[in-house]
Enzyme design. Structure first.
Site, PDB file in Angstrom:
ATOM      1  N   ALA A  67       0.732  -1.155   0.020  1.00  0.00           N
ATOM      2  CA  ALA A  67      -0.034  -0.082   0.093  1.00  0.00           C
ATOM      3  C   ALA A  67       0.807   1.149  -0.072  1.00  0.00           C
ATOM      4  O   ALA A  67       1.836   1.013   0.689  1.00  0.00           O
ATOM      5  CB  ALA A  67      -0.801  -0.125   1.111  1.00  0.00           C
ATOM      6  N   GLY A  72       0.011   1.359  -3.563  1.00  0.00           N
ATOM      7  CA  GLY A  72      -0.077   0.665  -4.637  1.00  0.00           C
ATOM      8  C   GLY A  72       0.455   1.238  -5.757  1.00  0.00           C
ATOM      9  O   GLY A  72       0.326   0.573  -6.657  1.00  0.00           O
ATOM     10  N   GLY A  73       1.229   2.354  -5.784  1.00  0.00           N
ATOM     11  CA  GLY A  73       1.688   2.983  -6.858  1.00  0.00           C
ATOM     12  C   GLY A  73       2.882   1.929  -7.541  1.00  0.00           C
ATOM     13  O   GLY A  73       2.977   1.834  -8.610  1.00  0.00           O
ATOM     14  N   CYS A 112      12.323   5.132   2.716  1.00  0.00           N
ATOM     15  CA  CYS A 112      12.369   6.691   2.546  1.00  0.00           C
ATOM     16  C   CYS A 112      12.682   7.477   3.928  1.00  0.00           C
ATOM     17  O   CYS A 112      12.143   8.373   4.350  1.00  0.00           O
ATOM     18  CB  CYS A 112      10.800   7.343   2.380  1.00  0.00           C
ATOM     19  SG  CYS A 112       9.427   6.651   3.288  1.00  0.00           S
TER      20      CYS A 112
END
Length: 488
Positions: free
Chosen positions: A129, A131-132, A248
């Site tokens: 999630a 989902g990109g 990230c």
């Protein structure tokens, strides 16, 4: 964006002195230019889009944007992506609502480009999630074969499925599971993406308030979880397969130290691959941190500092499993209800004038009583763990008359030859706002009452009802309708 929103956004941006006084000061010796780094964290991020390769080319998307008075900028190293100003609201655009494009930060698009994806591979996205990246994987496989997208959160999994439906993804099965315990019975995979949950320091340009919530214990806490996830990824990877590990965050405790510990555990059965990313100015992975010296191959990892490419912060490691190891047996496949649907499919094909044999390219099954799901013909999901969903919900059979879902209409729209209603710009905006509006005299003359597939400039928008009373009723789903005003 209105002036009030602009003022609030500007007020929330970080200042260099705030960065210097925060937990991030511990990275001062890692960053090549601290002042540029701190200044970059105080600037909003550009909006980055990628064109949905199943529906529109990046050149055609660029034309749409230019017609709106925008100046989209190509991104070296991401040929399918464009940058737009930070204040641009992508989710409110008609072309976004109907899945012609997806917004995803530039560095977040890079992991999938490094996975050497080819049709026929079996792929696991462990923490998928929103989902990109899952959608990127799906399209890199030509929307065929088998991708399993897992997430631990049911709510996040629903958001992921919404993105896949909007974009027309057909080769993904979703599962809700703690990925660190992903079962061996699910089989091994040629490629695994582990975009691990992390302290998210690299997202400060999008979420400035996060700076106040950063805690010194976060890096160690997440590091333990990340090791468990990466350990499981190694187990589930086929010999000779690749694992892409990304975060990230800037913290070495969540990046190089995690990778170094798993490499040591694997004792030669896993190696770091060198990474080449043309167009991006990257830094090598850290090989020393707080008194710990790491193996020199950790420099093959790549760090993305915000000031170098005008992006968020990111970390990537690409790992290859020893091809000489013995593979596990192939997993048992899920049993799906694929029979008894011919009447529904023929009715849909006949109404909308789809070509003969249209459904042969897909695998159809009934997942719920509501209707039919569509998958790639060669999609072969495992029986374990139990799936949350297979493919795309495309046709409602529990209503009278039966009708395609919006995602189904977007999918079949390019080949529909009957009951297709081309809308004007004003009608398009009313449709996406879920309003009832009047057809033109020409539209009434051409189309009989009933269901139609609404389109604009040849792009399908979804289902509408042309009523005998002489109005058009939008069936566009409220959860997809980000548009509040005309945006052309």
């Amino acid at each position: 964006m209105n002036q009030r929103t602009a003022r609030v956004s500007a007020a929330s941006l970080l200042r260099p002195d705030q960065i210097a006084a925060s937990w991030l000061a511990r990275y001062r010796d890692l960053v090549d230019d601290w002042d540029a780094f701190a200044e970059a964290l105080g600037r909003p991020l550009p909006v980055t889009l990628w064109a949905n390769p199943g529906r529109i080319s990046v050149a055609a998307l660029t034309e749409l944007l230019v017609e709106q008075g925008l100046s989209p900028q190509p991104i070296q190293g991401l040929p399918n992506a464009l940058n737009l100003p930070p204040e641009f609201r992508a989710g409110q655009q008609w072309w976004y609502c109907v899945g012609l494009a997806h917004a995803q930060e530039a560095v977040s698009q890079l992991p999938v480009t490094l996975m050497d994806l080819k049709p026929g591979q079996r792929v696991l996205d462990m923490c998928a999630a929103p989902g990109g990246k899952t959608a990127q994987i799906a399209f890199a496989l030509d929307n065929r074969g088998t991708v399993v997208a897992n997430d631990i959160s049911y709510a996040r999994l629903k958001a992921l499925q919404g993105n896949l439906d909007r974009l027309g993804v057909l080769n993904v099965t979703t599962t809700q599971s703690d990925a660190s315990n992903w079962p061996s019975a699910g089989g091994q995979f040629d490629r695994i993406l582990l975009d691990a949950p992390c302290s998210a320091e690299g997202t400060l340009r999008r979420h400035p308030s996060l700076l106040q919530r950063l805690d010194p214990s976060d890096a160690e806490r997440f590091g333990s979880r990340q090791r468990a996830l990466l350990r499981k990824a190694v187990q589930r990877c086929r010999p000779g397969g690749l694992i892409l590990y990304s975060t990230c965050t800037f913290a070495p405790e969540e990046n190089e130290l995690v990778v170094a510990d798993i490499l040591a555990e694997c004792d030669g059965r896993l190696r770091l691959r060198a990474i080449d990313i043309p167009g991006f100015d990257t830094a090598p992975g850290v090989t020393q941190w707080q008194g710990r010296v790491l193996p020199p191959e950790l420099a093959r990892c790549r760090r993305f500092w915000p000031h170098r490419n005008d992006t968020g912060g990111f970390f990537i490691a690409l790992l290859e499993k020893d091809a000489g190891l013995s593979p596990e047996p192939e997993p048992e496949l899920a049993t799906l209800d694929g029979d008894g649907h011919d009447e529904w499919l023929e009715g849909l094909r006949s109404k909308y004038g789809l070509p003969e044999g249209y459904w042969c390219r897909y695998r159809v099954h009934r997942q719920t009583r509501r209707g039919l799901h569509l998958m790639a013909a060669d999609h072969a999901p495992p029986a374990v763990p139990p799936a949350a969903g297979h493919g795309l919900f495309f046709h409602r059979t529990n209503v009278h008359p039966p009708k395609p879902t919006t995602s189904g209409a977007l999918l079949i729209g390019p080949e529909v030859t009957r009951f297709r209603l081309e809308l004007s710009r004003k009608q398009r905006d009313a449709y996406l706002r879920r309003e009832t509006f009047a057809p033109t005299r020409e539209q009434r003359a051409v189309h009989p009452p009933g269901q139609v597939i609404a389109s604009y400039r040849g792009y399908a928008l979804g289902i509408a009802i042309l009523h005998r009373s002489g109005v058009i009723e939008s069936q566009f789903p409220s959860r997809w309708s980000g548009q509040a005003a005309g945006t052309d």
